[in-house]
Scaffold this motif. Sequence first.
Motif, PDB file in Angstrom:
ATOM      1  N   LEU A 296      -8.453  42.450  15.366  1.00 52.82           N
ATOM      2  CA  LEU A 296      -9.487  41.665  14.681  1.00 52.82           C
ATOM      3  C   LEU A 296      -9.924  40.442  15.492  1.00 52.82           C
ATOM      4  O   LEU A 296     -10.871  39.763  15.121  1.00 52.82           O
ATOM      5  CB  LEU A 296      -8.995  41.263  13.287  1.00 52.82           C
ATOM      6  CG  LEU A 296      -8.812  42.444  12.325  1.00 52.82           C
ATOM      7  CD1 LEU A 296      -8.136  42.007  11.035  1.00 52.82           C
ATOM      8  CD2 LEU A 296     -10.152  43.111  12.016  1.00 52.82           C
ATOM      9  N   GLN A 297      -9.204  40.171  16.608  1.00 55.23           N
ATOM     10  CA  GLN A 297      -9.619  39.064  17.479  1.00 55.23           C
ATOM     11  C   GLN A 297     -10.708  39.506  18.458  1.00 55.23           C
ATOM     12  O   GLN A 297     -11.281  38.673  19.152  1.00 55.23           O
ATOM     13  CB  GLN A 297      -8.437  38.544  18.320  1.00 55.23           C
ATOM     14  CG  GLN A 297      -7.145  38.304  17.572  1.00 55.23           C
ATOM     15  CD  GLN A 297      -7.289  37.225  16.526  1.00 55.23           C
ATOM     16  OE1 GLN A 297      -8.113  36.340  16.671  1.00 55.23           O
ATOM     17  NE2 GLN A 297      -6.511  37.317  15.468  1.00 55.23           N
ATOM     18  N   THR A 298     -10.946  40.816  18.557  1.00 58.07           N
ATOM     19  CA  THR A 298     -11.851  41.277  19.609  1.00 58.07           C
ATOM     20  C   THR A 298     -13.315  41.161  19.189  1.00 58.07           C
ATOM     21  O   THR A 298     -13.644  41.141  18.002  1.00 58.07           O
ATOM     22  CB  THR A 298     -11.587  42.763  19.959  1.00 58.07           C
ATOM     23  OG1 THR A 298     -11.857  43.553  18.791  1.00 58.07           O
ATOM     24  CG2 THR A 298     -10.147  42.981  20.399  1.00 58.07           C
ATOM     25  N   MET A 299     -14.160  41.112  20.205  1.00 59.44           N
ATOM     26  CA  MET A 299     -15.594  41.017  19.930  1.00 59.44           C
ATOM     27  C   MET A 299     -16.123  42.315  19.365  1.00 59.44           C
ATOM     28  O   MET A 299     -17.113  42.302  18.627  1.00 59.44           O
ATOM     29  CB  MET A 299     -16.318  40.655  21.205  1.00 59.44           C
ATOM     30  CG  MET A 299     -15.792  39.317  21.641  1.00 59.44           C
ATOM     31  SD  MET A 299     -16.721  38.519  22.872  1.00 59.44           S
ATOM     32  CE  MET A 299     -15.895  36.933  22.783  1.00 59.44           C
ATOM     33  N   SER A 300     -15.479  43.426  19.690  1.00 58.59           N
ATOM     34  CA  SER A 300     -15.970  44.683  19.118  1.00 58.59           C
ATOM     35  C   SER A 300     -15.742  44.683  17.605  1.00 58.59           C
ATOM     36  O   SER A 300     -16.533  45.274  16.864  1.00 58.59           O
ATOM     37  CB  SER A 300     -15.349  45.900  19.798  1.00 58.59           C
ATOM     38  OG  SER A 300     -13.959  45.851  19.703  1.00 58.59           O
TER      39      SER A 300
END
Lengths: 373, 84
Positions: A296-300
Motif C-alpha cells: 500500500l506504500q507503492t505508487m501503483s
Amino acid sequence: MSDFLAGVAAAATVAAEHVDAVDRDARFPQEGIDALKDGRALSALADGVPFAEVAEACRVLGRACSATGMVFAMHQIEVACLLSTDEWPWAKGYLAELSREQRLIGSVTSEIGTGGDMGRSISSVEPQPDGTCTLVKQAPTVSYGEYADDFLTTTRRAPDADGGDQVAVMHLRDQTTMQKNGTWDPLGMRGTCSPGFVVSATFAPEQVHPTPYVTLGAETMVPVSHLLWSHLWVGIAVEAFERAKKSVKAAGPNANSVKAQRLSELHNQLSGTRAQLAEAMERWQREYAEPGRPALQTMSATLRHNVLKTSVSRSVASICQGALEITGIAGFRNDSPLAIGRLLRDSLSASLMVSNDRLHETNASLLMVVKEG
Amino acid sequence: MTTPMNDLILSVLSEHGRLPVSPESLGESDDLYAAGMTSHASISVMLGLEDAFDVEFPDRMLTREVFSSIASIRAALNELAAAA
C-alpha cells in the motif's frame, strides 16, 4: 444475513420512507441515522463487524437514501482511521465511548487555499503554553458539520511544518467551535448538509493520530473512502437500474425491444462496475492485512485506488442516465415511482467529491513511472 | 562525499526536484519532502533518475520512502545495479 446487516436493512427501510423529504428540504437524514444508531451500526468496525459487511451496508443504504449512505460511509472512514494502528491508546478509549454512545464522526479534510489538494494543509497544530494544542481551519465544506458529534481533521503537524507534513487530529464536539459560512442548496446529495465552516479546536496532544497523514491516507483513509463511496454509488446505480427494469417489465414482453436491449446493455455496465469494485475490495483487504502493509506504500496502489474512484463515479452517473432513457417520461417525472431524478442528481456528485480532474492529473503523472506489468 | 553517482543524483534533484534549497546544501539523510519536494516533483525525480542512470525502478521500489533522501535513492540505485 448477519445481525448487523439485518439492522442496516431495517434502517434502510426507515431512510427510504424519508428520502424525498430529505432531498426536497436539503435536510439531514435524521431518521435513517437514528435507526442506524438503534442498530448499533455506527460502532460496527470497532465492534468487529467485517469490513466487507460495512461496505455492503453502504451499498444497501445507497439504494435507499444516498445521504444516509454517505453520512454512514464517511463516519466509517473516520472509524477505520482510528482503528488503523494499535499504537494509539487515546483512540482505544474513544472507540469504547463511541460504541457505548453511538457517536457520529465527521471529517474536516478540505481547506480553502489548497486548491482541493487534500495532501497539503495551511492550518496547523499549535502547541499552547498550558500543554494543550489548538487548530483553526477554514473548511470550504464539512459534511454534516452541524450534526457530527466529533471530528477528524487534517492539518500540518506544527506551525513550522511543510504543507505536506500533515497529521489527523480527532477532536470532540465540546472541544470544537464551528462557525458556519454560507448556505447549502446543492444539485444532489442534498441531505449531507455540507456547508463551509471555520473550525476551531482545543485538544490534548494525545488526540493527534500517531501515523503521519501521508501514510494514514495512502493505507487507510483514501482506499477506504474510495471503496465505501463506490459501494454506495453502486447502490444508487442498482436502484436506478431496478427502476428501469420495472418499466421494461411493465411494458410487457412484446413491447419496445429497443428498451429491453438498452436494459441489457446497462446491465453490462453495472456488472463491469461491480466486478471492478469487488476486485479492488479483495486486493485492498489482502494488502491491508500484510505486516507493515508494504504494497500500500507503492505508487501503483495509489494509482489503483484513484482509478477505482474516477471510474466508478463516472460509470454510476452514466448508468443513472441510461436508466432515465429507458424509463422515459415516467422516470423524468419526480412524482412517479420510477423517478430517476434524485438518483441521477446524487450520482453526479460522485465525480466532484474529491475532483476526478485532480485525480486524473495525479494519475497521468503516476502513469509515467508505474509499470503496467 | 563526491562520487559520480552522488553528483548525478544531485544534478537530477536540482533539475527535477523543484526544491526551494540547493540539493548540495542537504545532508545525505535529510528528508527531501520535509525540504519542500512535492509528490508531483518526486515523480519527475524518479523519471529523471531512470533516464540519467538508464534503469527502471520496479513497482515495489516506487514508494515515497525510496525517494525520501539522497541516501535512500543511492541505496535503491545500488540495489538495481547489483541485480543487473
